[in-house]
Design an enzyme around this catalytic site. Sequence first.
Site, PDB file in Angstrom:
ATOM      1  N   GLU A 143      74.257  27.036 119.843  1.00  0.00           N
ATOM      2  CA  GLU A 143      73.434  28.165 120.247  1.00  0.00           C
ATOM      3  C   GLU A 143      74.248  29.105 121.125  1.00  0.00           C
ATOM      4  O   GLU A 143      74.745  28.698 122.184  1.00  0.00           O
ATOM      5  CB  GLU A 143      72.200  27.693 121.020  1.00  0.00           C
ATOM      6  CG  GLU A 143      71.193  26.929 120.197  1.00  0.00           C
ATOM      7  CD  GLU A 143      69.962  26.559 121.018  1.00  0.00           C
ATOM      8  OE1 GLU A 143      68.869  26.519 120.429  1.00  0.00           O
ATOM      9  OE2 GLU A 143      70.084  26.310 122.237  1.00  0.00           O
ATOM     10  N   CYS A 144      74.387  30.345 120.721  1.00  0.00           N
ATOM     11  CA  CYS A 144      75.047  31.397 121.488  1.00  0.00           C
ATOM     12  C   CYS A 144      76.465  30.979 121.882  1.00  0.00           C
ATOM     13  O   CYS A 144      77.384  31.110 121.092  1.00  0.00           O
ATOM     14  CB  CYS A 144      74.208  31.786 122.699  1.00  0.00           C
ATOM     15  SG  CYS A 144      74.653  33.405 123.376  1.00  0.00           S
ATOM     16  N   GLY A 145      76.683  30.472 123.099  1.00  0.00           N
ATOM     17  CA  GLY A 145      78.009  30.002 123.461  1.00  0.00           C
ATOM     18  C   GLY A 145      78.506  28.920 122.521  1.00  0.00           C
ATOM     19  O   GLY A 145      79.711  28.818 122.250  1.00  0.00           O
TER      20      GLY A 145
END
Length: 452
Positions: A329-331
């Site tokens: 997720e994201c990072g």
Amino acid sequence: MSDPIPNESAGPPGFVVGGVSSDAGKTVATLAIARGLEAAGYTVQPAKAGPDFIDPSHHEALLGRPSRTLDRWLCGDDGLRRNYAHGEGDLCVVEGVMGLYDGDGSSTAKVAETLGLPVVLVVDANAGMESVGATALGFRRYAEHIDRDIEVAGIVAQRAHGGVHERGIREALPESMTYFGRIPPMDDLEIPDRHLGLEMGTETSLDSDALEEAAETLDIEGLAALARVPDPPSSVERESTDRSGRHEVTVAVADDDAFCFRYPATLERFRTLGDLVSFSPVAGDPVPACDAVYLPGGYPELHASQLAAGGTLEELGELATDGLPVLGECGGLMAMSQSLTTVDGDRYEMAGILPADVQMHERFQALDHVELVALEDTLTARRGTTLRGHEFHYSRATLREDVDARFAFEVERGTGITDDRDGLTEYRSLGTYAHVHPESGAFDRFLERLVE
């Protein structure tokens, strides 16, 4: 209200700390209130309105227990009440998000109304006295204007001096509104910030003596008496289709300064339905024996050199190629990419799982609650299922031109990766810019996929 009686199905009695704006000083006020309550003998359960990860890290650093995430968009009304009810302690202090009424997806006011909790309004009194009273009264009456059941019970005056200044604020308040004290202006009560918000609580914790001094200028017993038992959820657990209980699976979760954006409820869900082990890619830990890997968001851009040199991401790329499911997720998406380039132009090799290169920017590239519709069966959703989440990032992922990229989601609301698509998939892995909460069912589905 005095001596509130906890309701086991609803969670501890509590109140909400709202602000007149994003920079009103809610986090400092919340921490000072919590410190004062604990010093008075109460066990405090912290909570945070909205999808934030950073302010809750300061709650946990001070109190030693995870902060509950309360967001109507992410969780729904009943899910929000369930997350609150999972809290422990004598009292719950809920820090708001932005200004009290701001946020179309989930404002502080909506969280307070959903739980039926009173609001303590934090007003920056640095350059005002009578205007503080006018502001507080306006915030109370606005609830009537929009026909919402929101009780603004009183105020905490942020950055307020004593003496004449404090007396003027008290006298300006309507008789029906309680003055719960002030937070004095102190340099030791400032938290450094950077992109994505404040520094994490594990990096910069507020001075303990300064918080204690601030708590001494608050009406701690008055705040404790204000706490109210919230409205209970209609069911203790989230309903999950095709759920047969605990799965004999192990999920490895990245846990360090680069991967620190995770909701406590997500880890709780993993432990309820399977086994959880943690590891640190920044430290170069080997990937533990597991059935899947979860890479939460965080700050991989601040630790890119260690990630590139440590060997963990290279090993993770090899395992993903061999079929190990990896959810980022994201990072986590950034770490799963081919490369990560910082704002300064330094380029680092990442895990090489997904056919994209990531570039950091000086301004944020997306900030919103999001809604995704699954285009196919994937790690976190069945085809046609809708997931709600949140995105906030300064990076942009660019697809490799020589690869036919596959996406798991159509973006109904939000930005996603590109062309109204999110959820880049490769092998059995999935990377997305959206942070989702376990109330969405995404992590139940993740564990179910491992045993299908």
